[in-house]
Design a protein around this motif. Structure first.
Motif, short mmCIF file in Angstrom:
data_model
loop_
_atom_site.label_atom_id
_atom_site.label_comp_id
_atom_site.label_asym_id
_atom_site.label_seq_id
_atom_site.Cartn_x
_atom_site.Cartn_y
_atom_site.Cartn_z
N MET A 1 0.83 -1.20 0.00
CA MET A 1 0.00 0.00 0.00
C MET A 1 0.87 1.26 0.00
SD MET A 1 -3.03 -1.05 2.66
CE MET A 1 -3.55 0.64 2.84
N MET A 2 1.94 1.23 0.77
CA MET A 2 2.82 2.40 0.84
C MET A 2 3.51 2.62 -0.51
SD MET A 2 4.30 2.04 4.69
CE MET A 2 5.08 3.63 4.74
N ILE B 1 5.41 5.94 -1.34
CA ILE B 1 6.21 6.00 -0.12
C ILE B 1 7.16 4.81 -0.11
CG2 ILE B 1 6.15 5.92 2.40
CD1 ILE B 1 3.31 7.12 2.23
N ASP B 2 8.44 5.08 0.03
CA ASP B 2 9.46 4.04 0.01
C ASP B 2 10.13 3.98 1.37
OD1 ASP B 2 11.18 2.06 -1.04
OD2 ASP B 2 12.70 3.59 -1.48
N LEU B 3 10.18 2.79 1.98
CA LEU B 3 10.85 2.60 3.26
C LEU B 3 12.14 1.82 3.04
CD1 LEU B 3 8.05 1.57 5.78
CD2 LEU B 3 9.33 3.68 5.72
N GLN C 1 15.17 3.73 10.07
CA GLN C 1 14.47 3.59 8.79
C GLN C 1 14.41 4.96 8.13
OE1 GLN C 1 10.52 1.99 9.48
NE2 GLN C 1 11.17 0.05 8.61
N ARG C 2 14.57 4.94 6.80
CA ARG C 2 14.41 6.16 6.01
C ARG C 2 13.14 6.00 5.18
NH1 ARG C 2 18.70 7.31 1.71
NH2 ARG C 2 17.37 5.99 0.47
N MET C 3 12.29 7.01 5.23
CA MET C 3 11.06 7.01 4.44
C MET C 3 11.16 8.13 3.43
SD MET C 3 7.05 7.29 5.57
CE MET C 3 7.19 8.91 6.26
N ASP C 4 11.01 7.78 2.15
CA ASP C 4 10.98 8.77 1.07
C ASP C 4 9.53 8.92 0.64
OD1 ASP C 4 13.77 9.11 0.91
OD2 ASP C 4 13.94 7.25 -0.22
#
Length: 135
Positions: free
Chosen positions: A16-17, A22-24, A49-52
């Motif tokens: 869904m992300m 949205i990329d984790l 974690q990095r979320m773009d």
């Protein structure tokens, strides 16, 4: 973020992300240091974690930090710590390592000389990348 998300499995949540852009990414961090004017919060073996999402990067740090006061002498670079993107620079090339220049050049897709000049001009890694990406 999603109300009632307890019933979603992690795979479905990631799908869904991705659909929402949205990329984790998990980051294998050994240490994270957050510097404030009064103290340093040092996270050892933290989960990062990095979320773009929509061109913005957000970092999430999970762990228990050790707190240590900052000294008057500015002794902030212990154990070879690298200045991070929120460090303020004084405008000279000695404020930035070759690794800093490489990071800006790679992130913005410009030659290292251009990255170095922009770093000297802005005094900040994040500001340099943003300025070069906006051009």
């Amino acid at each position: 973020m999603f109300g009632g998300g307890g019933g979603l499995n992690p795979r479905k949540m990631k799908q869904m992300m991705n659909q929402m852009g949205i990329d984790l990414e998990d980051i294998d961090a050994e240490e994270v240091i957050i510097r404030t004017p009064e103290e340093e919060l040092v996270f050892h073996n933290a989960e990062v974690q990095r979320m773009d999402a929509q061109g913005q990067q957000t970092y999430q740090v999970v762990g228990e930090p050790d707190s240590r006061p900052r000294g008057e002498g500015g002794d902030t670079d212990e154990a070879g710590a690298i200045e991070d993107a929120d460090a303020s620079g004084g405008g000279s090339s000695s404020d930035f390592s070759e690794q800093d220049v490489e990071i800006v050049a790679q992130r913005a897709g410009v030659p290292e000389e251009t990255a170095r000049e922009t770093l000297e001009e802005t005094g900040d890694l994040a500001a340099a990348v943003q300025q070069l990406e906006d051009e």
